[in-house]
Write an enzyme that holds these catalytic residues in place. Sequence first.
Site, mmCIF file in Angstrom:
data_model
loop_
_atom_site.group_PDB
_atom_site.id
_atom_site.type_symbol
_atom_site.label_atom_id
_atom_site.label_comp_id
_atom_site.label_asym_id
_atom_site.label_seq_id
_atom_site.Cartn_x
_atom_site.Cartn_y
_atom_site.Cartn_z
ATOM 1 N N LYS A 255 0.814 -1.220 0.000
ATOM 2 C CA LYS A 255 0.000 0.000 0.000
ATOM 3 C C LYS A 255 0.847 1.270 0.000
ATOM 4 O O LYS A 255 0.432 2.296 -0.505
ATOM 5 C CB LYS A 255 -0.925 -0.002 1.217
ATOM 6 C CG LYS A 255 -1.966 -1.097 1.114
ATOM 7 C CD LYS A 255 -3.219 -0.731 1.880
ATOM 8 C CE LYS A 255 -4.279 -1.790 1.721
ATOM 9 N NZ LYS A 255 -4.072 -2.959 2.593
ATOM 10 N N ARG A 256 2.030 1.165 0.610
ATOM 11 C CA ARG A 256 2.921 2.339 0.652
ATOM 12 C C ARG A 256 3.217 2.864 -0.749
ATOM 13 O O ARG A 256 3.536 4.028 -0.943
ATOM 14 C CB ARG A 256 4.265 1.964 1.285
ATOM 15 C CG ARG A 256 4.287 1.914 2.777
ATOM 16 C CD ARG A 256 5.677 1.588 3.269
ATOM 17 N NE ARG A 256 6.218 0.369 2.657
ATOM 18 C CZ ARG A 256 7.238 0.317 1.844
ATOM 19 N NH1 ARG A 256 7.867 1.412 1.498
ATOM 20 N NH2 ARG A 256 7.646 -0.837 1.335
#
Length: 485
Positions: A255-256
Amino acid sequence: MANKIRVRFAPSPTGPFHIGGARSALFNYLIAKHTQGDFIVRIEDTDRKRSTKESEDNIKEALRWLHINWDEGIDIGGDYGPYRQTERLDLYKQYTDKLLAEGKAYYCFCDTETLEKQKQDQLAKGETPKYEGTCRQLPKETIDQYLKEGRPYVIRIKTPCNEILAIDDIVRGHVEFDSNQIGDFVIVKSDGIPVYNYCVVLDDALMKITHVIRAEEHLSNTPRQLVLYHALGFTPPTFAHVSLILGADKKKMSKRHGATSVQQYRDLGYLPEAIFNFLGLLGWTPEGENEILSQQELIQQFSLERVAKNPAVFDIEKLNWINFHYMKGLDEEQLLTLCLPHLQKVGYVNDDMVKTQHDWLKAMVSALRNHIQFGAQVVEAARIFFTDEYEPENEEAAAVLREPSAADVLRMFKKEYTDLEVITADTVRPLFKKIQKEIGVKGKFVYMPIRVALTGNMHGPDLDVIISLMGHDKVVTRLMNSGLV
Ligand code: GLU
């Protein structure tokens, strides 16, 4: 056809449909189509706590959106169904009973504490934890007695000792595993539900899957699956374990790194053709230079031999470039359809405008076409048409309005523009030359102050087009707001 290739995509519906899953689905699809084989989609939902209908629906919808259609499987059926694991439990049980009867699997009544202690002792000795085989030799009477008492149990498979389990993986080459590292593992849990490694083998074997193409993270499951193929008397398929997808920083994509699911990209206004093309290049390289490949071209060119062993890097710039290419193929109406939800979401466009200003909206997004790489970017690009509140975008833009000739240019432009009877790009364009001549400055000193005054930006779509789309009141208001007119 005797040697028809049969491949499958077998997602666990436990969350958003990750880009990596879509890539696995695509590679399977491509090889099936390339060889006129069969592509099967089945659902691995034995993890009942984490599996949801919503996730299953998302996956199927995303596959269809990407035009990754299956020949057989969930929702459409076929000769080897059912295609959802929780609907196959009876089938698994038949094989479990057979394995038990043949002495290849056994009941294990060890409780969790005992197993945990065993594990800790082994770890303390620096050994790989594995089941010690306590229940392997339980006498039949004891088993019957325990079953009668209703003691909880699991079912374990007997893993042979001192065996080399090997595969010739199309991507990873020859890989060997030592059976002594595995131990007798659980195939049916105490709640009666068989585990992934067991179901997957039965499904692949019974569905006559010839090639298992999946993510590298499943390589470590392969030795257990080989033990099961042997115990069940099935020939293992050919394996191809495709490398991980990394973010630009070479760390596992998460997700980063921004959007990671297919739905997120769809919602951002990427086109399915572009995602299809991009995913095809994630870990596979075409022979030629050309990387813009249609579905048909990818099908034609794809081969597992050209799948890279190294991890693939998810390059968002490349995706944007590919998407921009496919957006060029959209007509005005399609472009508007792609952009409209984004304009509505930020409140630039309401339902009424959609009906009454359809042509204007179409012309507006067309003017921005070359300035956006995916749908959501239209919001930033279209700002110039929707809000009068802006400042020059930077110091350079501010300096344009401080040029000695800027005020004269804007004043004359306002007058000439207001005198126009019809406002179109064609009627606006000659004004620039006229002002240039009259005031005696170079073109740049005409275009730039007008552009910065009207939009705050140094760059953007053609100025005559912007002006014609902006409409009389906005143009005049903004010229006045510049403080120079
Ligand atoms: N259900 C597994 C997953 O979603 C796939 C397993 C396999 O392809 O063998 O990761």
